[in-house]
Design an enzyme around this catalytic site. Sequence first.
Site, PDB file in Angstrom:
ATOM      1  N   HIS A 132      85.014   3.471  66.625  1.00 10.73           N
ATOM      2  CA  HIS A 132      85.882   3.930  67.708  1.00 10.73           C
ATOM      3  C   HIS A 132      85.690   2.971  68.872  1.00 10.73           C
ATOM      4  O   HIS A 132      84.594   2.808  69.395  1.00 10.73           O
ATOM      5  CB  HIS A 132      85.538   5.357  68.137  1.00 10.73           C
ATOM      6  CG  HIS A 132      86.495   5.907  69.152  1.00 10.73           C
ATOM      7  ND1 HIS A 132      87.603   6.657  68.805  1.00 10.73           N
ATOM      8  CD2 HIS A 132      86.535   5.774  70.498  1.00 10.73           C
ATOM      9  CE1 HIS A 132      88.268   6.985  69.890  1.00 10.73           C
ATOM     10  NE2 HIS A 132      87.642   6.457  70.932  1.00 10.73           N
ATOM     11  N   CYS A 133      86.776   2.333  69.275  1.00 13.06           N
ATOM     12  CA  CYS A 133      86.696   1.304  70.323  1.00 13.06           C
ATOM     13  C   CYS A 133      87.113   1.882  71.666  1.00 13.06           C
ATOM     14  O   CYS A 133      88.248   2.329  71.829  1.00 13.06           O
ATOM     15  CB  CYS A 133      87.587   0.113  69.963  1.00 13.06           C
ATOM     16  SG  CYS A 133      87.528  -1.216  71.187  1.00 13.06           S
ATOM     17  N   VAL A 134      86.200   1.856  72.620  1.00 12.55           N
ATOM     18  CA  VAL A 134      86.500   2.414  73.930  1.00 12.55           C
ATOM     19  C   VAL A 134      87.545   1.583  74.662  1.00 12.55           C
ATOM     20  O   VAL A 134      88.317   2.102  75.479  1.00 12.55           O
ATOM     21  CB  VAL A 134      85.199   2.527  74.761  1.00 12.55           C
ATOM     22  CG1 VAL A 134      84.595   1.162  75.014  1.00 12.55           C
ATOM     23  CG2 VAL A 134      85.445   3.260  76.070  1.00 12.55           C
TER      24      VAL A 134
END
Length: 307
Positions: free
Chosen positions: A154-156
């Site tokens: 999950h890429c912020v």
Amino acid sequence: MYRSGAVMAWNVFRFCTSLRGLGSIMILMVLGVVGVTYYAVVLTNYGPALYLGGIDTLLSMVVLILFHCLLVMLLWSYFVVVFTDPGTVPPNWKPAVDEERGEVDPLNEIELSNLQSDPSNQQFRYCRKCSQSKPARCHHCSVCGRCVLKMDHHCVWVVNCVGALNYKYFLLFLFYTFLETTLVTISLLPHFKTFFTDGEIPGTPGTLATTFLTFVLNLAFSLSVLGFLIMHVSLVASNTTTIEAYEKKTTPKWRYDLGRRKNFEQVFGMDKRYWFIPSYSEEDIRRMPVLQGLDYPSTPDFNTQEF
């Protein structure tokens, strides 16, 4: 080969739940960095240099053309990653029938209660949080609150999961970000060096501060993105996700490693015209089921094994 029931002493992924509160703030931050960079490169330094004549004009034109081309590709890739669903498990999904043997996958013959009561059985994949079966390479994202096909992480920065359906776009975002930040760093280096000379520095305090800040930011982004890019290139070459490499892969042999060429095509497609743009050709989508994120071919040695 994979370990059964591997337990990690310290799992960084469990801290992903703290990322929920960031939301669109990160998008605004990205756009803010782009805006500051645009102001420093185009409006402050190389835009005005177009009118100086001679070599300065030619150099400015080259820098500005490259800058705008890379910026378009960067933003295009970025927003495609942001707004593309990484891949969701279809409702009531079950493993496909083994057409070659004419048998149903054993998962369809096992009672759901048995799957839930024996989570250590690695032959069958079931998500308790989603209450559904999981395809191969699928993982539950605690930030998104659902299972994601071929989840990488999950890429912020993109406020989204990176999975089967948007991994290529994420890689292109990294690629064009590295090229853009490197171009900005190199082009602003002569201006940055003037801060450490004894001579008078042209410009207002505001423009000087912006140039200084832009150089430092882009240098930092260039170096950090380079590290991520190198890591993901190695993952693509071995057909491995970040989660798989971090949690499960224990030996050089990997069931989905079909060779660098085929591994690359499983992410970028077979049509070379689309390799460097955040899109797939209709032909690739039609002839490559792997791009849908549900079925992945494996090497012959692993056809009868599960992880």
